[in-house]
Design an enzyme around this catalytic site. Structure first.
Site, PDB file in Angstrom:
ATOM      1  N   GLU A  35       5.156 -55.729 -13.533  1.00 29.05           N
ATOM      2  CA  GLU A  35       4.287 -55.709 -14.601  1.00 29.05           C
ATOM      3  C   GLU A  35       4.565 -54.903 -15.628  1.00 29.05           C
ATOM      4  O   GLU A  35       4.516 -55.014 -16.769  1.00 29.05           O
ATOM      5  CB  GLU A  35       3.004 -55.329 -13.970  1.00 29.05           C
ATOM      6  CG  GLU A  35       2.488 -56.149 -12.984  1.00 29.05           C
ATOM      7  CD  GLU A  35       1.848 -57.648 -13.754  1.00 29.05           C
ATOM      8  OE1 GLU A  35       1.901 -57.632 -15.097  1.00 29.05           O
ATOM      9  OE2 GLU A  35       1.857 -58.560 -13.137  1.00 29.05           O
ATOM     10  N   TYR A 118      -4.495 -52.018 -17.356  1.00 28.58           N
ATOM     11  CA  TYR A 118      -4.055 -53.062 -17.174  1.00 28.58           C
ATOM     12  C   TYR A 118      -3.252 -53.073 -15.708  1.00 28.58           C
ATOM     13  O   TYR A 118      -3.159 -53.932 -14.670  1.00 28.58           O
ATOM     14  CB  TYR A 118      -3.107 -53.598 -18.157  1.00 28.58           C
ATOM     15  CG  TYR A 118      -2.392 -54.901 -17.836  1.00 28.58           C
ATOM     16  CD1 TYR A 118      -2.810 -56.263 -17.813  1.00 28.58           C
ATOM     17  CD2 TYR A 118      -1.011 -54.627 -17.523  1.00 28.58           C
ATOM     18  CE1 TYR A 118      -2.080 -57.435 -17.464  1.00 28.58           C
ATOM     19  CE2 TYR A 118      -0.375 -55.744 -16.780  1.00 28.58           C
ATOM     20  CZ  TYR A 118      -0.895 -57.081 -16.996  1.00 28.58           C
ATOM     21  OH  TYR A 118      -0.095 -58.184 -16.459  1.00 28.58           O
ATOM     22  N   ASP A 136      -4.335 -58.476 -20.282  1.00 23.88           N
ATOM     23  CA  ASP A 136      -3.049 -58.273 -21.250  1.00 23.88           C
ATOM     24  C   ASP A 136      -3.487 -58.892 -22.416  1.00 23.88           C
ATOM     25  O   ASP A 136      -4.359 -59.770 -22.780  1.00 23.88           O
ATOM     26  CB  ASP A 136      -1.909 -58.422 -20.706  1.00 23.88           C
ATOM     27  CG  ASP A 136      -1.604 -60.106 -20.404  1.00 23.88           C
ATOM     28  OD1 ASP A 136      -2.601 -60.919 -20.728  1.00 23.88           O
ATOM     29  OD2 ASP A 136      -0.518 -60.249 -19.895  1.00 23.88           O
TER      30      ASP A 136
END
Ligand code: ADE
Length: 358
Positions: A35, A118, A136
């Site tokens: 990520e 996030y 996102d």
């Protein structure tokens, strides 16, 4: 209204999700690494970086203990080097406070260095099944279009409102798949720049932007501030087979990385030679090289280059410059991709090109 997207979106994801290395094995460490990398780079480009990183540093402990140069070398070409430094800080906290295992708790994840809403939502949902959103840029685009919303997705208040809406509809038992399905839809179907593939979209039936013909107009983003332009003169200082590099200062742009020596402004040959002599070196020849540019998030470098051959000296170090074999650089010293255009003159390859066919 959004509730109706859950079933068709998951059904679509079950049939269309890409097979990606961090989806095969969803341990929190791997989800986290992927990520962070995906925040700055496309999926296809991330794959080889990801594989190399988790092979070299397979767990939190290995990351916590990795020497800084080695760590930056593993990140070389991905940019935003503070992200990997923060990852190491977080890894050390996870070692000290949680015995090396990520906490299965959204607020504790969020409290770790470099982990915002996030990333906490992504790790929480994908690795632990926690029902928290991971919104996102892809997801903001999908949601703006679904709702035909003209709100500016760069505003935190708009983002927070979207996160709250998503949170309400995350299905129990499939939180990670649901978040990834929204991201995936934005990445491969609901794409920007006039290429949206609405005919293939499982949510076309309820998409307000599609109904109103606004797909290409949305989402709205406020114009970005212009980048500052900096002129730099980059030098390949060659002494026999060896080339000079130096370490950048510990703070600021590209902190702590290595670089080719470079000077402020667009310098002519005489100015360059004077500077090289000022470093205690004896230039023999100078050759102008092609210009190059590199775009960072807030700055753009416009570079002028010179190759300077030097008389051999005994000393290894001059004013912080030191001479190394190019192969040693490729293997050991992290040099940012900003210098990629000039690395070719040293016969080394930097950044993402390291992974492309040669
Ligand atoms: N972009 C951000 N996160 C992602 C994920 N988990 N899979 C694919 N693309 C992504």
């Amino acid at each position: 209204m959004l509730e109706q997207i859950v079933k068709p979106l998951l059904a679509w994801y079950d049939g269309h999700a890409r097979i990606l290395p961090w989806r095969e094995d969803c341990r929190p460490y791997r989800v986290w690494v992927s990520e962070i990398m995906l925040q700055q780079t496309r999926v296809e480009a991330v794959k080889p970086f990801f594989e190399r990183f988790v092979k070299a540093l397979p767990d939190v402990k290995a990351l916590a203990q990795c020497p800084e140069d080695e760590l930056l070398k593993l990140w070389e070409g991905l940019g935003y080097y503070n992200r990997v430094r923060n990852m190491q800080k977080a890894a050390r906290v996870v070692m000290e406070e949680y015995g090396g295992e990520f906490p299965a708790d959204y607020d504790r994840l969020l409290a770790l260095p470099g982990i915002g809403c996030y990333t906490a939502g992504a790790i929480g949902s994908i690795a632990f099944g926690i029902r928290m959103p991971a919104v996102d840029g892809n997801v903001l685009r999908v949601l703006s279009r679904l709702k035909a919303s003209y709100e500016d997705i760069c505003r935190q208040s708009v983002k927070t409102a979207m996160e709250q809406e998503v949170q309400k509809i995350i299905p129990a038992g499939r939180a990670g798949d649901f978040n990834q399905a929204l991201i995936e839809l934005g990445a491969i179907v609901c794409v920007p720049n006039g290429k949206a593939r609405c005919q293939e979209c499982p949510l076309a039936f309820c998409c307000q932007a599609k109904a109103k013909g606004l797909t290409e107009e949305l989402p709205k983003k406020k114009a970005k501030k212009e980048r500052r332009i900096e002129e730099r003169t980059v030098l390949i200082l060659r002494e026999g087979e060896r080339v000079a590099i130096r370490k950048r200062p510990p703070k600021g742009l590209l902190a702590g990385l290595y670089e080719l020596p470079n000077l402020d402004g667009v310098l002519g040959e005489e100015e360059v030679l004077a500077q090289v002599r000022g470093w205690g070196l004896s230039p023999l020849r100078i050759l102008p090289l092609a210009g190059a540019k590199h775009i960072f998030s807030h700055v753009e470098w416009r570079m002028t280059g010179y190759a300077v051959s030097l008389e051999e000296t005994e000393d290894m170090e001059h004013d912080g410059l030191f001479f190394i074999e190019p192969k040693e650089t490729e293997e050991r010293y992290p040099i940012p991709a900003a210098f990629a255009a000039y690395a070719g003159y040293m016969d080394i390859v930097l950044g993402q090109e390291r992974y492309e066919e040669r």
